[in-house]
Design an enzyme around this catalytic site. Structure first.
Site, PDB file in Angstrom:
ATOM      1  N   ASP A 440       0.762  -1.179   0.061  1.00 10.09           N
ATOM      2  CA  ASP A 440      -0.063   0.036   0.244  1.00 10.09           C
ATOM      3  C   ASP A 440       0.783   1.097   0.145  1.00 10.09           C
ATOM      4  OD1 ASP A 440      -2.361   1.492   0.341  1.00 10.09           O
ATOM      5  OD2 ASP A 440      -1.821   1.756   2.474  1.00 10.09           O
ATOM      6  N   ASP A 442      -0.186   5.053   1.184  1.00  9.88           N
ATOM      7  CA  ASP A 442      -0.452   5.839   2.230  1.00  9.88           C
ATOM      8  C   ASP A 442      -0.099   5.364   3.507  1.00  9.88           C
ATOM      9  OD1 ASP A 442      -0.960   7.236  -0.167  1.00  9.88           O
ATOM     10  OD2 ASP A 442      -3.056   7.882   0.539  1.00  9.88           O
TER      11      ASP A 442
END
EC number: 3.1.3.3
Length: 654
Positions: A440, A442
């Site tokens: 991922d 963020d």
């Protein structure tokens, strides 16, 4: 089985009358229990208070026990001497009988010049060889009994008499068995010669010498290179030998020199070191049950100031509550390796425990209690970090009926209460051969949430932050949350994306982790619920191979955001689909994939990957993920793969 039962079972296989000539292990054990143990100098420390007025002083108590122990232990040694001499004298008688039988066979053959393949000759040779093997079994059985009873005496009396007593016993014919060894070698030579040269006539040496004079009647030029009888006539007794002491390689050499000298087969070995103290264990199989090997091992132990132990594996447990067994043909059944011996036929796992501030005794104790409560056994422990221990790898064996879901719940509670991560993985080939890592973006590869950063410049940071928090906690659907947040950005200048890009802060350890993984051949990808311009920037900065994210729609003049997205939304399910697509493109299985993320929309890909890691994630995500890292740096992902600090240094230097 207990050794007493084992001994009785083996004695029952001996020829009629031989059992009475074996040492009476049961009688000796009973004497130890009723007499020697009562006066042991291994005192109960809980009863040794300094100022107790109700018991004699420590010196007086020790003096009284030593006085009684001196008498009882001497009586025990006298009993043991009598048993040993009984067995040794019987052995000598049988040796004399067997040698005389062989001399008769030789004399007849020399006188008659009969061919070596006559039925009577072959039958007599084979039977005599079988009798020799049976006597060898008698020797080994009794010698093992001596060892076992001495170990019991040492353990319970507090004295250490095994080594000197065994050295004393080593001079007996029962142990040295020199004449029996010569007889067996001669019989094996004859047995093989008869089978390899069925048409030859027996031609003895010019001056045949009886076996009692310790020479074979055959000319050495007639002997085949291989002089072993059929395996059915070999003892095949397995023995586990262990030598522990302060000299590492010397101890290995000491054991192996004895094993080589006595022509034993090596089934398996293990070596462990604690600073300068080492233990070398080897599982050997006897071809000839000449127990003189133990005399030589004892001499090597004295030479290298080491402690010698050995055991027959019939008493070794293969799993709690079970013991090793004999197969239908009398062979000892053993696990595939010494590693497997205590806990065979279980599921193997690796547990990586991690706390960057150090593993506390409190955590380690509760972690061990949790393992015990679930009948999970530790096979190996290895530290992965340098300095104060903060990361360790456990190799575990679990019963197949462990409820893994309940275990993971307990592990999560334990981790949370101690701030220490526990990652449980199947210890299989895929743990060591991961090939693809999907991140991922963020709050994983970067420290910010990019939509929140854009919202700061759009003046809607508060509204966006509330929706983001709700989405991360799984309170609202990701697609809906994305639609709401992007809608709040309508009219924002596209230049904001460049500003945000310039101010991105990478997560601690992100650059190092990605460089290290690339050096060892990994493919890397970022799959983000954020936006493509920023995902491409991250891909470029970290040297990733793939980048997927949402695409923001801009106005027709290219100056502002419209508050909408273009194309499929990268939500949780889409992330899992993309992970699978990349794995297929790279030709790797899902078991070879690692996924790292922190939000609720990462749960699908964390579940899809062979190793899904929740990195500093929200509580709900941590609870559902199979592995967690709640430390500052992403480099800790390498610990989950079993890499050490030394490995990481090599990756950094290269």
């Amino acid at each position: 089985m207990k050794f007493g039962k084992y001994l009785e079972e083996r004695k029952s296989r001996l020829p009629e009358g031989w059992a009475d000539k074996c040492i009476d292990y049961t009688k000796l054990k009973l004497f130890l229990k009723t007499t020697v143990y009562l006066h042991s100098v291994k005192l109960d420390p809980t009863q040794m208070t300094w100022d107790s007025k109700d018991q004699p002083s420590f010196a007086q108590l020790l003096s009284e026990r030593l006085a009684k122990l001196q008498i009882s232990e001497a009586e025990f040694i006298n009993m043991l001497d009598a048993e040993v001499l009984k067995s040794s004298n019987f052995f000598i008688e049988e040796c004399v009988r067997l040698v005389a039988e062989h001399d008769k066979i030789v004399a007849v053959r020399v006188a008659d010049g009969t061919s070596t393949n006559s039925a009577s000759t072959a039958e007599k040779t084979a039977q005599l060889l079988q009798d020799v093997v049976t006597l060898e079994r008698f020797v080994f059985l009794n010698y093992t009994g001596i060892i076992k009873i001495l170990k019991k005496s040492d353990r319970h009396s507090g004295l250490s008499i095994s080594d000197p007593y065994l050295f004393r016993v080593s001079s007996l014919p029962l142990v040295r068995a020199e004449k029996l060894s010569v007889l067996k070698q001669s019989l094996m030579n004859e047995f093989n010669y008869q089978n390899l040269h069925p048409n030859n006539v027996f031609r003895p040496s010019a001056t045949p010498t009886p076996l009692s004079a310790r020479r074979s009647p055959f000319s050495p030029t007639l002997l085949p290179a291989s002089t072993f009888p059929p395996t059915t006539l070999l003892p095949n007794q397995k023995v586990l030998v262990s030598l522990s002491g302060p000299h590492g390689t010397d101890i290995i050499g000491a054991v192996l020199s004895c094993v080589a000298q006595h022509n034993c087969d090596i089934e398996d070995f293990m070596f462990s070191r604690l600073y300068h103290n080492v233990t070398f264990g080897v599982l050997i199989t006897f071809k000839f049950q000449n127990v003189a090997i133990f005399q030589d091992l004892a001499a090597q132990a004295r030479k290298w100031d080491a402690t010698l132990t050995f055991d027959v594996p019939d008493m070794q447990a293969t799993e709690p509550g079970t013991k090793a067994q004999l197969t239908s043909n009398g062979q000892i059944y053993l696990p595939s390796s010494l590693d497997e011996a205590p806990y065979e036929n279980r599921v193997k796992y690796t547990a990586t425990v991690l706390n960057q501030n150090g593993l506390t005794p409190g955590f380690l104790f509760e972690w061990t209690q949790l393992l015990l409560a679930n009948r999970i056994s530790v096979e190996k422990m290895a530290r992965l970090n340098e300095g104060m221990i903060s990361c360790a790898d456990y190799k575990l064996s679990m019963p197949r009926d462990v409820d893994m879901e309940k275990l993971r719940e307990k592990l999560f509670d334990l981790s949370r209460s101690h701030g220490t991560d526990v990652a449980l993985q199947l210890n299989d080939v895929f743990r060591k051969n991961k090939r693809l890592v999907v991140f991922d973006m963020d709050s994983t590869l970067i420290q910010q949430e990019v939509i929140d950063e854009i919202a700061k410049y759009a003046g809607v940071v508060g509204e966006v932050a509330k929706i983001t928090e709700a989405a991360m906690n799984g309170e609202i659907d990701f697609k809906e949350s994305l639609r709401r947040r992007v809608g709040l950005l309508r009219g924002t200048s596209v230049d904001v994306l460049q500003t945000v890009k310039a101010n991105l802060t990478f997560m601690e350890g992100a650059r190092f982790l990605c460089r290290a993984l690339k050096k060892i051949g990994f493919k890397l990808a970022v799959i983000s619920g954020g936006f493509m311009p920023l995902a491409l920037h991250v891909k470029y900065e970290l040297g990733l191979d793939y980048a997927f994210a949402n695409q923001l729609k801009v106005s027709s003049d290219g100056l502002t955001l419209t508050g909408e997205t273009v194309g499929p939304i990268v939500d949780g399910q889409r992330k899992a689909e993309l992970l699978e697509v990349i794995a297929q493109a790279e030709g790797v299985t899902l078991d070879q994939v690692i996924a790292v993320g922190d939000g609720a929309n990462d749960l699908w890909m964390l579940a899809k990957a062979g190793l899904g890691i929740a990195f500093n994630a929200k509580p709900r995500v941590q609870q559902q993920a199979r592995a967690r890292i709640n430390q500052k740096s992403l480099k800790h992902v390498l610990y989950m793969l079993g890499y050490t600090d030394e490995d990481m240094k090599q990756l950094h230097d290269e």
